[in-house]
Design a protein around this motif. Structure first.
Motif, PDB file in Angstrom:
ATOM      1  N   ALA A  45       0.758  -1.026   0.126  1.00  0.00           N
ATOM      2  CA  ALA A  45       0.079  -0.099  -0.067  1.00  0.00           C
ATOM      3  C   ALA A  45       0.820   1.172   0.003  1.00  0.00           C
ATOM      4  N   GLU A  46       0.320   2.409  -0.517  1.00  0.00           N
ATOM      5  CA  GLU A  46       0.968   3.704  -0.611  1.00  0.00           C
ATOM      6  C   GLU A  46       1.063   4.199   0.724  1.00  0.00           C
ATOM      7  N   TRP A  47       2.132   4.079   1.604  1.00  0.00           N
ATOM      8  CA  TRP A  47       1.943   4.646   3.177  1.00  0.00           C
ATOM      9  C   TRP A  47       1.592   6.000   3.252  1.00  0.00           C
ATOM     10  N   GLU A  48       2.141   6.912   2.342  1.00  0.00           N
ATOM     11  CA  GLU A  48       1.544   8.248   2.529  1.00  0.00           C
ATOM     12  C   GLU A  48       0.123   8.618   2.354  1.00  0.00           C
ATOM     13  N   GLU A  49      -0.299   7.789   1.513  1.00  0.00           N
ATOM     14  CA  GLU A  49      -1.641   8.101   1.086  1.00  0.00           C
ATOM     15  C   GLU A  49      -2.654   7.422   2.201  1.00  0.00           C
ATOM     16  N   HIS A  54      -6.326   8.287   7.008  1.00  0.00           N
ATOM     17  CA  HIS A  54      -6.669   8.158   8.424  1.00  0.00           C
ATOM     18  C   HIS A  54      -6.633   9.335   9.243  1.00  0.00           C
ATOM     19  N   LEU A  55      -5.320   9.807   8.755  1.00  0.00           N
ATOM     20  CA  LEU A  55      -5.300  11.409   9.636  1.00  0.00           C
ATOM     21  C   LEU A  55      -6.312  12.240   9.227  1.00  0.00           C
ATOM     22  N   ASN A  56      -7.007  12.405   8.240  1.00  0.00           N
ATOM     23  CA  ASN A  56      -8.058  13.019   7.868  1.00  0.00           C
ATOM     24  C   ASN A  56      -9.635  12.694   8.272  1.00  0.00           C
ATOM     25  N   THR A  57      -9.478  11.329   8.789  1.00  0.00           N
ATOM     26  CA  THR A  57     -10.731  10.761   9.179  1.00  0.00           C
ATOM     27  C   THR A  57     -10.785  10.361  10.638  1.00  0.00           C
ATOM     28  N   ALA A  58      -9.729  10.557  11.423  1.00  0.00           N
ATOM     29  CA  ALA A  58      -9.810  10.305  12.990  1.00  0.00           C
ATOM     30  C   ALA A  58     -10.363  11.283  13.662  1.00  0.00           C
ATOM     31  N   GLN A  59     -11.137  10.823  14.555  1.00  0.00           N
ATOM     32  CA  GLN A  59     -11.746  11.912  15.581  1.00  0.00           C
ATOM     33  C   GLN A  59     -10.946  12.033  16.618  1.00  0.00           C
ATOM     34  N   VAL A  60      -9.998  11.387  17.099  1.00  0.00           N
ATOM     35  CA  VAL A  60      -9.024  11.858  18.181  1.00  0.00           C
ATOM     36  C   VAL A  60      -7.700  11.393  17.529  1.00  0.00           C
ATOM     37  N   ILE A  61      -6.711  12.491  17.858  1.00  0.00           N
ATOM     38  CA  ILE A  61      -5.619  12.125  17.246  1.00  0.00           C
ATOM     39  C   ILE A  61      -4.508  12.315  18.329  1.00  0.00           C
ATOM     40  N   LEU A  62      -3.794  11.150  18.752  1.00  0.00           N
ATOM     41  CA  LEU A  62      -2.981  11.239  19.636  1.00  0.00           C
ATOM     42  C   LEU A  62      -1.384  11.531  19.180  1.00  0.00           C
ATOM     43  N   LEU A  63      -0.588  12.729  19.743  1.00  0.00           N
ATOM     44  CA  LEU A  63       0.369  13.018  19.346  1.00  0.00           C
ATOM     45  C   LEU A  63       1.445  12.372  20.524  1.00  0.00           C
ATOM     46  N   LEU A  64       2.264  11.410  20.139  1.00  0.00           N
ATOM     47  CA  LEU A  64       3.189  10.662  21.104  1.00  0.00           C
ATOM     48  C   LEU A  64       4.397  11.462  21.319  1.00  0.00           C
TER      49      LEU A  64
END
Length: 282
Positions: A45-49, A54-64
């Motif tokens: 799969a194209e990893w950047e795509e 998923h970055l544009n559809t996630a409702q919660v984004i965890l920055l580790l």
């Protein structure tokens, strides 16, 4: 519909990402959330795509957050930048999770409330499991708010309430009786300063002196046993010693009879000459 959580992390922190996944597994099993990271990208799969999707559809984004995260151009300039944009638009919640000690207070996400409690880095907690539990418990209210906005809270409320009660109880147990295996003791060498400070103790000084005496006495004993001739005077040394005693006696006699003075000097000279000749003959 489950809440999608996106994990933004640096590759060096992948072991800590794995720990987070383990602690979020109860929420996944209850179908309350879905957790995604780039480790879930399929082969070919194209990893950047995939990341962008998923970055544009996630409702919660965890920055580790860690030094590796701050140093990564892709994490900091691409993923984190897009996450902050969606957070400011109100379509996603960005939550910084501080993994390791690092200066992050001047970053764009510094205005956001960071986890775990008091933004204390995960790796510095006495019990790391307690730190992760604190993160999960803090995420639960955010998930409830998002579900409430989507009118799906009633569907998931029983699962969330059950999980919250269990997690709260487990956190209390971990904080009162920490798991020793999760934090193995670290053995550090004794610093010279600490060693010198302990030597100042009178008892320590006494012990050192006694040990030194035993060592010296033991060395002398072994020397005497292995080399007996060293401590026994030879014939030459005996003769020289006797002649020296005689010379001293003659000198004392001459000093007690100072007149005429040249007699005392002559007697001393004869005694020393005899001593030298006797030592040579021996």
């Amino acid at each position: 519909m489950p809440i999608e959580i996106f994990c933004c992390y640096a590759r060096k922190d992948q072991p800590l990402l794995h720990e987070l996944k383990i602690h979020l597994m109860p929420l996944q099993r209850k179908a309350v959330i879905t957790l995604w990271a780039d480790t879930d990208i399929d082969a070919g799969a194209e990893w950047e795509e995939e990341i962008e999707k998923h970055l544009n559809t996630a409702q919660v984004i965890l920055l580790l957050v860690s030094p590796y995260f701050i140093a990564s151009d892709y994490c900091y300039s691409v993923e984190m930048k897009r996450a902050i944009e969606r957070h400011e638009q109100g379509v996603a919640r960005v939550i910084p999770v501080i993994l390791r000690p690092v200066y992050w207070h001047s970053s764009p996400f510094s205005k956001l409330h960071a986890l775990p409690r008091s933004a204390k880095p995960i790796t510095t907690w006495r019990n790391r499991d307690a730190a992760w539990l604190d993160v999960v418990i803090s995420i639960l209210p955010i998930i409830e708010n998002i579900l409430a906005q989507t009118n799906a809270l009633q569907e998931y409320r029983p699962q969330i309430q059950e999980l919250k009660a269990k997690l709260d109880l487990e956190l209390v147990q971990l904080e009162t009786t920490p798991d020793q295996e999760s934090n193995p003791p670290v053995h550090t060498p004794i610093e010279p300063r600490i060693f010198l400070r302990s030597v100042r103790n009178p008892i320590s000084i006494t012990v050192l002196i006694v040990l030194a005496i035993f060592v010296i006495a033991g060395g002398a004993y072994l020397t005497a046993v292995n080399h007996p001739h060293i401590n026994s005077p030879g014939p030459t040394a005996t003769a020289k010693g006797a002649a020296t005693v005689q010379a001293i006696a003659t000198l004392n006699a001459s000093l007690s009879n100072p007149y005429p003075p040249y007699k005392g000097a002559l007697a001393l000279n004869n005694s020393l000459t005899e001593t030298t000749s006797t030592g040579t003959r021996k």
